[in-house]
Design a protein around this motif. Structure first.
Motif, mmCIF file in Angstrom:
data_model
loop_
_atom_site.group_PDB
_atom_site.id
_atom_site.type_symbol
_atom_site.label_atom_id
_atom_site.label_comp_id
_atom_site.label_asym_id
_atom_site.label_seq_id
_atom_site.Cartn_x
_atom_site.Cartn_y
_atom_site.Cartn_z
ATOM 1 N N VAL A 193 0.812 -1.032 -0.011
ATOM 2 C CA VAL A 193 0.092 0.155 0.301
ATOM 3 C C VAL A 193 0.475 1.474 -0.657
ATOM 4 C CG1 VAL A 193 -1.852 1.289 1.814
ATOM 5 C CG2 VAL A 193 -1.725 -1.131 1.845
ATOM 6 N N THR A 194 0.436 2.025 -0.873
ATOM 7 C CA THR A 194 1.048 3.439 -0.270
ATOM 8 C C THR A 194 0.045 5.024 -1.077
ATOM 9 O OG1 THR A 194 3.431 5.145 -1.435
ATOM 10 C CG2 THR A 194 1.274 3.638 -3.526
ATOM 11 N N PRO A 195 0.026 5.950 -0.192
ATOM 12 C CA PRO A 195 -0.619 6.872 -0.527
ATOM 13 C C PRO A 195 0.597 7.874 -1.522
ATOM 14 C CG PRO A 195 1.052 7.078 1.304
ATOM 15 C CD PRO A 195 1.348 5.458 0.940
ATOM 16 N N GLN A 205 8.501 0.230 3.875
ATOM 17 C CA GLN A 205 9.320 1.271 3.292
ATOM 18 C C GLN A 205 8.805 1.944 2.547
ATOM 19 O OE1 GLN A 205 12.191 2.187 4.339
ATOM 20 N NE2 GLN A 205 12.338 3.512 3.097
ATOM 21 N N LEU A 206 7.729 3.498 2.508
ATOM 22 C CA LEU A 206 8.045 3.860 0.699
ATOM 23 C C LEU A 206 9.034 5.218 0.187
ATOM 24 C CD1 LEU A 206 5.009 5.666 3.016
ATOM 25 C CD2 LEU A 206 5.033 3.871 1.745
ATOM 26 N N GLU A 207 8.425 5.038 -0.651
ATOM 27 C CA GLU A 207 9.585 5.667 -2.013
ATOM 28 C C GLU A 207 8.718 7.097 -2.061
ATOM 29 O OE1 GLU A 207 12.414 4.729 -2.921
ATOM 30 O OE2 GLU A 207 12.091 2.366 -2.774
ATOM 31 N N ARG A 208 9.905 7.788 -1.388
ATOM 32 C CA ARG A 208 9.175 9.285 -0.713
ATOM 33 C C ARG A 208 8.711 9.950 -2.530
ATOM 34 N NH1 ARG A 208 12.588 13.081 2.572
ATOM 35 N NH2 ARG A 208 11.966 11.795 3.774
ATOM 36 N N THR A 209 9.288 9.625 -3.887
ATOM 37 C CA THR A 209 9.864 9.961 -5.410
ATOM 38 C C THR A 209 7.129 9.402 -5.423
ATOM 39 O OG1 THR A 209 10.052 8.204 -6.274
ATOM 40 C CG2 THR A 209 11.624 10.588 -6.187
ATOM 41 N N ASP A 210 7.356 8.330 -4.394
ATOM 42 C CA ASP A 210 5.820 7.982 -5.336
ATOM 43 C C ASP A 210 4.627 8.485 -3.579
ATOM 44 O OD1 ASP A 210 6.973 6.437 -6.697
ATOM 45 O OD2 ASP A 210 6.998 4.512 -5.050
ATOM 46 N N LEU A 211 5.282 9.802 -2.898
ATOM 47 C CA LEU A 211 4.174 10.555 -2.326
ATOM 48 C C LEU A 211 3.835 11.865 -3.387
ATOM 49 C CD1 LEU A 211 5.878 9.612 0.926
ATOM 50 C CD2 LEU A 211 4.854 8.014 0.057
ATOM 51 N N ASN A 212 4.165 12.477 -3.780
ATOM 52 C CA ASN A 212 3.910 14.032 -4.241
ATOM 53 C C ASN A 212 4.352 14.110 -5.195
ATOM 54 O OD1 ASN A 212 4.593 16.653 -3.400
ATOM 55 N ND2 ASN A 212 2.716 16.342 -3.544
ATOM 56 N N ASP A 213 3.272 14.902 -5.896
ATOM 57 C CA ASP A 213 3.965 15.324 -6.717
ATOM 58 C C ASP A 213 4.563 16.800 -7.165
ATOM 59 O OD1 ASP A 213 4.910 13.809 -9.584
ATOM 60 O OD2 ASP A 213 2.512 12.614 -9.681
ATOM 61 N N TYR A 214 3.496 17.840 -6.231
ATOM 62 C CA TYR A 214 3.534 19.122 -6.039
ATOM 63 C C TYR A 214 3.888 19.424 -4.881
ATOM 64 C CZ TYR A 214 2.635 19.257 -11.228
ATOM 65 O OH TYR A 214 2.357 19.073 -12.476
ATOM 66 N N SER A 215 4.897 20.495 -4.484
ATOM 67 C CA SER A 215 4.614 20.678 -2.727
ATOM 68 C C SER A 215 4.650 21.882 -2.928
ATOM 69 C CB SER A 215 5.815 20.100 -1.901
ATOM 70 O OG SER A 215 5.177 18.590 -1.965
ATOM 71 N N PHE A 216 4.233 23.067 -2.080
ATOM 72 C CA PHE A 216 3.888 24.706 -1.976
ATOM 73 C C PHE A 216 4.011 25.150 -1.165
ATOM 74 C CE2 PHE A 216 1.318 23.872 -5.874
ATOM 75 C CZ PHE A 216 2.055 23.850 -6.783
ATOM 76 N N LYS A 217 4.941 26.297 -0.301
ATOM 77 C CA LYS A 217 5.027 26.394 0.702
ATOM 78 C C LYS A 217 3.764 27.292 1.094
ATOM 79 C CE LYS A 217 10.057 27.116 0.012
ATOM 80 N NZ LYS A 217 10.946 28.416 -0.116
#
Length: 234
Positions: free
Chosen positions: A33-35, A65-77
């Protein structure tokens, strides 16, 4: 495999809490499972360390273990609606990129839990022409709705359900989050279910998200709906 969205009737409603809870419960069954949070906003800075709450909670409480690149595409401050947060940084959100990422993750994982941002009509572009609801519809995935138990939830929840049904989006279940056990909350839940009988879970009000480690929803109709569907396909 069965993949789904966790969406909310409003912002700050506990979507990440429910995503983490469902992730852990399904991982305990041996499922991969990945979020996936396509867009997250609001950089947190503590003691000189910068991070984003949602994806950090995924990594902190995952049993796998989760792959960080699988978790999100856009992060804004900026802690703002995605379209405005992106505009402040001179960026545009490409919905095709989000849909391609979902498609990629579906091939790799047993279950992908996609978490929305804010409510379903949150815009993703400056013109307001594309919303999260459009992405959900295009992904062809069903949803779990996260809603409050407090005053106002009846209207917000029923409007969200109507918007989803009018677009042919399947609603798997409802997560009533932040319950304190009051008579008002109980009546709110009963009223919503009278209008739209759905599998559901009532999640208590957590003081800290770490309490999710000790909470189980395996005896709820929400979990039965997800897990029975998953095992039937797997």
């Amino acid at each position: 495999m069965q993949h789904f969205w966790v969406i909310g009737t409003d912002t700050d409603i506990g979507k990440t809490c429910v995503t983490v809870l469902l992730m852990r419960q399904l991982q305990k069954q041996g499922l991969r499972v990945t979020p996936y949070k396509p867009v997250q906003t609001g950089e947190v800075i503590e003691e000189g360390h910068a991070y984003y709450y949602d994806t950090t909670m995924y990594e902190t409480y995952s049993l796998q273990q989760l792959e960080r690149t699988d978790l999100n595409d856009y992060s804004f401050k900026e802690p703002a609606s995605p379209h405005f947060a992106a505009q402040l940084e001179g960026q545009k959100i490409d919905t095709k990129r989000i849909l391609e990422q979902i498609k990629r993750l579906k091939k790799m994982m047993d279950i992908v839990i996609c978490e929305g941002a804010g409510g379903i009509f949150v815009p993703l572009d400056v013109n307001g022409e594309v919303t999260f609801l459009d992405v959900i519809k295009q992904s062809q995935l069903p949803v779990v709705i996260v809603t409050r138990t407090k005053l106002g939830t009846i209207n917000h929840t029923l409007l969200t359900l109507e918007a989803l049904y009018s677009r042919g989006i399947e609603v798997l279940a409802i997560a009533f989050n932040g319950d304190t056990g009051s008579a008002l909350e109980r009546n709110n839940i009963e009223t919503i279910l009278q209008h739209h009988p759905k599998p559901y879970a009532i999640i208590p009000q957590y003081k800290e998200l770490s309490e999710v480690m000790d909470h189980s929803i395996t005896n709820t109709s929400l979990y039965e709906r997800l897990y029975q569907y998953d095992t039937k396909i797997i």
